[in-house]
Design a protein around this motif. Structure first.
Motif, PDB file in Angstrom:
ATOM      1  N   ARG A   1       3.704   3.951  13.400  1.00 42.47           N
ATOM      2  CA  ARG A   1       3.784   3.210  12.142  1.00 42.47           C
ATOM      3  C   ARG A   1       3.701   1.698  12.362  1.00 42.47           C
ATOM      4  NH1 ARG A   1       5.203   5.924   7.819  1.00 42.47           N
ATOM      5  NH2 ARG A   1       6.287   4.143   6.841  1.00 42.47           N
ATOM      6  N   LEU A   2       2.748   1.284  13.193  1.00 42.06           N
ATOM      7  CA  LEU A   2       2.500  -0.132  13.434  1.00 42.06           C
ATOM      8  C   LEU A   2       1.310  -0.576  12.588  1.00 42.06           C
ATOM      9  CD1 LEU A   2       2.769  -0.201  17.337  1.00 42.06           C
ATOM     10  CD2 LEU A   2       4.583  -0.622  15.664  1.00 42.06           C
ATOM     11  N   PHE A   3       1.394  -1.774  12.033  1.00 40.80           N
ATOM     12  CA  PHE A   3       0.331  -2.324  11.197  1.00 40.80           C
ATOM     13  C   PHE A   3      -0.599  -3.156  12.074  1.00 40.80           C
ATOM     14  CE2 PHE A   3      -1.150  -5.723   8.240  1.00 40.80           C
ATOM     15  CZ  PHE A   3      -1.858  -4.916   7.357  1.00 40.80           C
ATOM     16  N   VAL A   4      -1.893  -2.833  12.042  1.00 40.47           N
ATOM     17  CA  VAL A   4      -2.878  -3.480  12.922  1.00 40.47           C
ATOM     18  C   VAL A   4      -3.983  -4.112  12.091  1.00 40.47           C
ATOM     19  CG1 VAL A   4      -4.400  -3.192  14.909  1.00 40.47           C
ATOM     20  CG2 VAL A   4      -2.407  -1.695  14.648  1.00 40.47           C
ATOM     21  N   THR A   5      -4.257  -5.387  12.351  1.00 41.88           N
ATOM     22  CA  THR A   5      -5.309  -6.087  11.630  1.00 41.88           C
ATOM     23  C   THR A   5      -6.450  -6.491  12.555  1.00 41.88           C
ATOM     24  OG1 THR A   5      -4.275  -8.263  11.975  1.00 41.88           O
ATOM     25  CG2 THR A   5      -3.664  -7.049   9.974  1.00 41.88           C
TER      26      THR A   5
END
Length: 285
Positions: free
Chosen positions: A115-119
């Motif tokens: 559940r890590l947000f990656v851009t």
């Protein structure tokens, strides 16, 4: 809540400019000085996105409004490089992200599982080298968010990134990409309903975020380069005087970079960017 989602410290390593890579750092921002600057400029939360490093956390983990992030230098399936922002990580996550950074599908699979947000950062900039059409297809299909306002990138490049995020229904974030204290906190991301770090990160994942603040231009980049050069000279005095001539040509170098960035953004923004979501999906079969 507001947070500048793209800032650097002394822990971002050495710069990649030929001739300076052994003597000049990417940034001379000390972590605590950066934290204090961001708070003065209205940031409710603070994170640091050093290149492939989380060492700044040692000085900042004592603050309750700090959370751990990093900017990972990734190798795309095409063989090209890109910078990915990864937010709300742990030390264990850092180890796994670095282990997988040459395998983007594996890195993103790990991010989903944890559940890590990656851009995908500054996708219309030549900063990390060449692009291929298939790279934009990967950004559209696999990355969770797009950096739509970068405080060092040209306004035209940021506008294209914002259009890309909207076209593919991706959360859009903003960050100053500050390598000097002067720029820190002048570009940021706001999650209006957030009250805690956990709320903020959840808002990013759900797309309840709004990027805001300055873009970059020739003068801003030239000022940052001269500021970094001045710090290099001061910290290595008197031998630093030997390097001062290199920074004397900074306005010429940054002018050349400005033109290169304009051409890069124009080419990928108007020639080869997929015109619709289905076209992007076909690029990766």
């Amino acid at each position: 809540m507001r947070c500048d989602l793209h800032v650097h410290t002394t822990h971002s390593g050495m710069c990649t400019v030929p001739g300076l890579s052994r003597i000049c750092r990417e940034s001379y921002n000390e972590p605590r000085a950066l934290y204090e600057t961001l708070k003065r400029r209205g940031m409710d939360l603070v994170t640091v996105t050093d290149h492939d490093s989380i060492d700044a956390a040692e000085e900042l983990r004592c603050y309750q409004d700090f959370f751990l992030s990093e900017e990972v230098t990734c190798v795309l399936p095409s063989g090209g490089e890109m910078h990915a922002g990864v937010y709300g990580i742990t030390e264990r996550d850092h180890v796994e992200l670095q282990r997988r950074r040459t395998d983007v599908p594996s890195l993103l699979a790990y991010a989903v599982e944890h559940r890590l947000f990656v851009t995908a950062n500054h996708i219309y900039s030549s900063l990390t080298g060449r692009r291929k059409e298939e790279d934009f297809a990967v950004f559209a299909r696999d990355f969770h968010g797009i950096e739509a306002v970068n405080g060092q990138m040209l306004l035209c490049a940021n506008r294209l990134a914002a259009q890309f995020a909207e076209l593919f229904n991706k959360p859009a974030i903003g960050g100053s990409d500050a390598h000097t204290l002067h720029c820190a906190g002048k570009t940021y991301t706001e999650v209006p309903q957030a009250r805690t770090v956990e709320d903020f990160l959840l808002g990013l994942r759900r797309g309840h975020c709004v990027p805001a603040g300055e873009s970059g231009d020739y003068w801003k980049l030239t000022g940052a380069v001269l500021s970094i050069g001045g710090t290099l000279v001061r910290q290595n005095w008197p031998y630093g005087l030997l390097f001062s001539a290199l920074f004397g040509i900074a306005p010429v170098v940054t002018a050349m970079n400005y033109l290169r960035e304009l051409v890069f953004a124009w080419y990928w923004g108007t020639v080869n960017r997929p015109a619709e979501p289905n076209a992007a999906m076909r690029e990766i079969g």
